[in-house]
Design a protein around this motif. Sequence first.
Motif, PDB file in Angstrom:
ATOM      1  N   ILE A  96      -3.653 -63.694 -11.818  1.00 14.81           N
ATOM      2  CA  ILE A  96      -2.545 -63.242 -10.991  1.00 14.81           C
ATOM      3  C   ILE A  96      -3.079 -62.523  -9.749  1.00 14.81           C
ATOM      4  O   ILE A  96      -4.005 -61.710  -9.833  1.00 14.81           O
ATOM      5  CB  ILE A  96      -1.635 -62.289 -11.803  1.00 14.81           C
ATOM      6  CG1 ILE A  96      -0.882 -63.081 -12.880  1.00 14.81           C
ATOM      7  CG2 ILE A  96      -0.665 -61.544 -10.909  1.00 14.81           C
ATOM      8  CD1 ILE A  96      -0.122 -62.206 -13.844  1.00 14.81           C
ATOM      9  N   GLU A  98      -2.998 -59.729  -7.583  1.00 14.66           N
ATOM     10  CA  GLU A  98      -2.475 -58.382  -7.831  1.00 14.66           C
ATOM     11  C   GLU A  98      -1.949 -57.695  -6.575  1.00 14.66           C
ATOM     12  O   GLU A  98      -1.390 -56.602  -6.659  1.00 14.66           O
ATOM     13  CB  GLU A  98      -3.544 -57.527  -8.506  1.00 14.66           C
ATOM     14  CG  GLU A  98      -3.945 -58.079  -9.880  1.00 14.66           C
ATOM     15  CD  GLU A  98      -4.791 -57.112 -10.681  1.00 14.66           C
ATOM     16  OE1 GLU A  98      -5.283 -56.122 -10.099  1.00 14.66           O
ATOM     17  OE2 GLU A  98      -4.952 -57.346 -11.897  1.00 14.66           O
ATOM     18  N   THR A 101       3.876 -58.845  -5.373  1.00 15.91           N
ATOM     19  CA  THR A 101       4.809 -58.370  -6.397  1.00 15.91           C
ATOM     20  C   THR A 101       5.098 -59.497  -7.376  1.00 15.91           C
ATOM     21  O   THR A 101       4.839 -60.678  -7.086  1.00 15.91           O
ATOM     22  CB  THR A 101       6.132 -57.901  -5.767  1.00 15.91           C
ATOM     23  OG1 THR A 101       6.822 -59.045  -5.230  1.00 15.91           O
ATOM     24  CG2 THR A 101       5.895 -56.872  -4.672  1.00 15.91           C
ATOM     25  N   GLY A 102       5.667 -59.138  -8.529  1.00 20.17           N
ATOM     26  CA  GLY A 102       6.054 -60.155  -9.495  1.00 20.17           C
ATOM     27  C   GLY A 102       7.033 -61.147  -8.893  1.00 20.17           C
ATOM     28  O   GLY A 102       6.915 -62.363  -9.097  1.00 20.17           O
ATOM     29  N   ARG A 140       4.062 -54.162  -7.068  1.00 26.15           N
ATOM     30  CA  ARG A 140       2.837 -54.945  -6.975  1.00 26.15           C
ATOM     31  C   ARG A 140       2.319 -55.235  -8.375  1.00 26.15           C
ATOM     32  O   ARG A 140       2.259 -54.354  -9.223  1.00 26.15           O
ATOM     33  CB  ARG A 140       1.799 -54.150  -6.176  1.00 26.15           C
ATOM     34  CG  ARG A 140       1.010 -54.965  -5.182  1.00 26.15           C
ATOM     35  CD  ARG A 140       0.152 -54.105  -4.264  1.00 26.15           C
ATOM     36  NE  ARG A 140      -0.376 -52.923  -4.898  1.00 26.15           N
ATOM     37  CZ  ARG A 140      -1.520 -52.882  -5.581  1.00 26.15           C
ATOM     38  NH1 ARG A 140      -2.231 -53.990  -5.741  1.00 26.15           N
ATOM     39  NH2 ARG A 140      -1.935 -51.754  -6.098  1.00 26.15           N
ATOM     40  N   SER A 141       1.961 -56.503  -8.651  1.00 29.65           N
ATOM     41  CA  SER A 141       1.565 -56.883 -10.003  1.00 29.65           C
ATOM     42  C   SER A 141       0.290 -56.177 -10.459  1.00 29.65           C
ATOM     43  O   SER A 141       0.036 -56.061 -11.656  1.00 29.65           O
ATOM     44  CB  SER A 141       1.388 -58.404 -10.101  1.00 29.65           C
ATOM     45  OG  SER A 141       0.354 -58.841  -9.237  1.00 29.65           O
ATOM     46  N   TYR A 144       0.892 -53.448 -12.925  1.00 31.21           N
ATOM     47  CA  TYR A 144       1.455 -53.789 -14.231  1.00 31.21           C
ATOM     48  C   TYR A 144       0.455 -53.482 -15.351  1.00 31.21           C
ATOM     49  O   TYR A 144      -0.762 -53.581 -15.165  1.00 31.21           O
ATOM     50  CB  TYR A 144       1.798 -55.281 -14.300  1.00 31.21           C
ATOM     51  CG  TYR A 144       3.014 -55.725 -13.508  1.00 31.21           C
ATOM     52  CD1 TYR A 144       3.692 -54.864 -12.656  1.00 31.21           C
ATOM     53  CD2 TYR A 144       3.479 -57.033 -13.618  1.00 31.21           C
ATOM     54  CE1 TYR A 144       4.800 -55.293 -11.942  1.00 31.21           C
ATOM     55  CE2 TYR A 144       4.588 -57.471 -12.907  1.00 31.21           C
ATOM     56  CZ  TYR A 144       5.242 -56.592 -12.067  1.00 31.21           C
ATOM     57  OH  TYR A 144       6.336 -57.013 -11.363  1.00 31.21           O
ATOM     58  N   LYS A 149       1.579 -58.024 -17.445  1.00 26.07           N
ATOM     59  CA  LYS A 149       0.917 -59.150 -16.768  1.00 26.07           C
ATOM     60  C   LYS A 149       1.034 -60.422 -17.599  1.00 26.07           C
ATOM     61  O   LYS A 149       1.227 -61.510 -17.053  1.00 26.07           O
ATOM     62  CB  LYS A 149      -0.546 -58.814 -16.507  1.00 26.07           C
ATOM     63  CG  LYS A 149      -0.757 -57.795 -15.395  1.00 26.07           C
ATOM     64  CD  LYS A 149      -2.229 -57.467 -15.208  1.00 26.07           C
ATOM     65  CE  LYS A 149      -2.427 -56.435 -14.101  1.00 26.07           C
ATOM     66  NZ  LYS A 149      -3.846 -56.046 -13.950  1.00 26.07           N
ATOM     67  N   LEU A 152       4.507 -61.694 -17.117  1.00 25.16           N
ATOM     68  CA  LEU A 152       4.640 -62.311 -15.800  1.00 25.16           C
ATOM     69  C   LEU A 152       3.973 -63.682 -15.789  1.00 25.16           C
ATOM     70  O   LEU A 152       4.522 -64.646 -15.245  1.00 25.16           O
ATOM     71  CB  LEU A 152       4.013 -61.412 -14.733  1.00 25.16           C
ATOM     72  CG  LEU A 152       3.986 -61.971 -13.306  1.00 25.16           C
ATOM     73  CD1 LEU A 152       5.408 -62.286 -12.816  1.00 25.16           C
ATOM     74  CD2 LEU A 152       3.292 -61.005 -12.362  1.00 25.16           C
ATOM     75  N   ASP A 153       2.804 -63.788 -16.407  1.00 26.10           N
ATOM     76  CA  ASP A 153       2.115 -65.071 -16.482  1.00 26.10           C
ATOM     77  C   ASP A 153       2.964 -66.093 -17.237  1.00 26.10           C
ATOM     78  O   ASP A 153       3.024 -67.273 -16.864  1.00 26.10           O
ATOM     79  CB  ASP A 153       0.761 -64.887 -17.174  1.00 26.10           C
ATOM     80  CG  ASP A 153      -0.144 -66.102 -17.024  1.00 26.10           C
ATOM     81  OD1 ASP A 153      -0.233 -66.640 -15.905  1.00 26.10           O
ATOM     82  OD2 ASP A 153      -0.754 -66.508 -18.025  1.00 26.10           O
TER      83      ASP A 153
END
Length: 316
Positions: A96, A98, A101-102, A140-141, A144, A149, A152-153
């Motif tokens: 991801i 980083e 954002t998500g 911002r990821s 996380y 994470k 989100l993935d």
Amino acid sequence: MTWNLGKEGMKMIHVENLTKTYDGKDVVKGISFDVQAGEIFAFLGPNGAGKSTTVQMLTTLIPISGGRATIQEFDVVKQEKQVRLQIGVALQDTGIDEDLTGLELLVLQGKLFGLSQTEAKKRAEELLQLVGLDQDGKRRSGTYSGGMKRRLDLALTLVHQPTVLFLDEPTTGLDPASRLQIWNEVRRLNEEFGTTIFLTTQYLEEADQLADRIAIINEGELIAEGTAAELKAANGEERIELTLVEKEDERIVIETFAGRQEKDRLVIPSRGTETLRAVVRFLDERKIVATSLVVKQPSLDDVFIRLTGQAYKEES
């Protein structure tokens, strides 16, 4: 949100004599299995057994040396592009960005799959809500947690509404609470949307809890397949474990019930309540005192050790 998931009862994944050869050596040796639409299918094996290689072939990441595989009836070799549109793949390393954002990551993924800006933003918001990150989508990821994470993935793999989701050790390195969150998301995807899920995992408990069926690969060969209950019944052992006050009593109990010593306890193979009654009656009649007596059902650990000759390694 709706998924195009194929017909109920169809073979979502079909694998026939699948082989992978490196430097003249077969690392996957002609394995065959099917995964039905809507199943959670766990694929287990020791390190180096061939499970990651199998997943890479099925997801078109490496070429097949022999045999055949299809995803929703699309040939993995001849129809590679169509296969990629059917699958979502969440690898152990998320990769991801980083700095984004998500929400931004999900919108970008949607646009890569041909959605308009409006469509991509709508899909991103739906998916953030689906995986429980709707309150964190504008963060911002890189801020996380590990569990966030992973979720989100998972959302990123669902942008194009895949019919089959490949999860490669999705909870490795997570704390128990985050692991349970991922389990819940996997169940939800399967139960609410009927997503077919192909799962590799380091944790036997994870396979036991989530999978409808399990396959075990060892040294490149498929050595067992079935439900957890079927595998335990065929390869496990129900047993009675007990510890005695007097060590001199152990020999007669072992001889009478064909038991064995394991570390600090006696183990007696059990055939249900009949064996338990016989053991308790024997101890009572001979005034043998036990400090503990436990009936244990067979576990996937027992199955794995019996079939592969080694314990399943769980890494943190």
